[in-house]
Design a protein around this motif. Structure first.
Motif, PDB file in Angstrom:
ATOM      1  N   MET A   1       7.653   4.274   0.726  1.00 30.94           N
ATOM      2  CA  MET A   1       6.725   3.125   0.844  1.00 30.94           C
ATOM      3  C   MET A   1       7.687   2.248   1.918  1.00 30.94           C
ATOM      4  N   THR A   2       6.863   1.482   2.709  1.00 30.34           N
ATOM      5  CA  THR A   2       7.370   0.882   3.708  1.00 30.34           C
ATOM      6  C   THR A   2       8.045  -0.416   3.124  1.00 30.34           C
TER       7      THR A   2
ATOM      8  N   CYS B   1       5.694  -3.143   2.641  1.00 34.94           N
ATOM      9  CA  CYS B   1       4.820  -3.134   1.401  1.00 34.94           C
ATOM     10  C   CYS B   1       5.705  -3.302  -0.142  1.00 34.94           C
TER      11      CYS B   1
ATOM     12  N   ASP C   1      -3.490  -0.596   1.859  1.00 40.27           N
ATOM     13  CA  ASP C   1      -2.695   0.232   2.437  1.00 40.27           C
ATOM     14  C   ASP C   1      -1.402   0.248   1.538  1.00 40.27           C
ATOM     15  N   CYS C   2      -0.863  -0.784   1.392  1.00 39.17           N
ATOM     16  CA  CYS C   2       0.285  -0.969   0.247  1.00 39.17           C
ATOM     17  C   CYS C   2      -0.062  -0.487  -1.109  1.00 39.17           C
TER      18      CYS C   2
ATOM     19  N   GLN D   1       0.200   3.264  -1.061  1.00 33.79           N
ATOM     20  CA  GLN D   1       1.697   3.491  -1.134  1.00 33.79           C
ATOM     21  C   GLN D   1       2.209   3.752  -2.513  1.00 33.79           C
TER      22      GLN D   1
ATOM     23  N   LYS E   1       0.835   6.424  -4.663  1.00 36.02           N
ATOM     24  CA  LYS E   1       1.606   7.539  -3.692  1.00 36.02           C
ATOM     25  C   LYS E   1       2.999   7.744  -4.642  1.00 36.02           C
ATOM     26  N   VAL E   2       3.667   6.955  -4.868  1.00 33.68           N
ATOM     27  CA  VAL E   2       4.860   7.052  -5.541  1.00 33.68           C
ATOM     28  C   VAL E   2       4.817   7.174  -7.017  1.00 33.68           C
TER      29      VAL E   2
END
Length: 84
Positions: free
Chosen positions: A1-2, A5, A24-25, A28, A31-32
């Motif tokens: 993760m960025t 985010c 987008d966040c 992410q 996804k985690v």
């Protein structure tokens, strides 16, 4: 993760400020995974009381952000039209 985010989600969950996470966040975060999200909230915020409101408020906001993100990324299917 960025980092951006992560900070956006942290502010929303822990501090109850800022806009909802972007698509987008959310992608992410999804996804985690939920176990990672829950563990982060437990270890980072709950243990050191790094949040506003009660522990119940924190956990509720955490679940709300998770659910909003999942629905943003994978919208629920519409029920079929039985009366068409």
């Amino acid at each position: 993760m960025t980092k951006q985010c992560g900070e956006s989600i942290r502010l929303r969950v822990a501090m109850n400020v800022g806009p909802p996470p972007t698509k987008d966040c959310c992608a992410q975060l999804v996804k985690v995974g939920k176990p990672c999200h829950d563990a982060y909230v437990q270890e980072r915020h709950l243990k050191v009381h790094d949040f506003v409101g009660s522990a119940e408020d924190l956990l509720k906001r955490s679940d709300q952000v998770w659910t909003q993100c999942v629905n943003f990324i994978h919208p629920p299917a519409e029920a079929p039209g039985h009366f068409d």
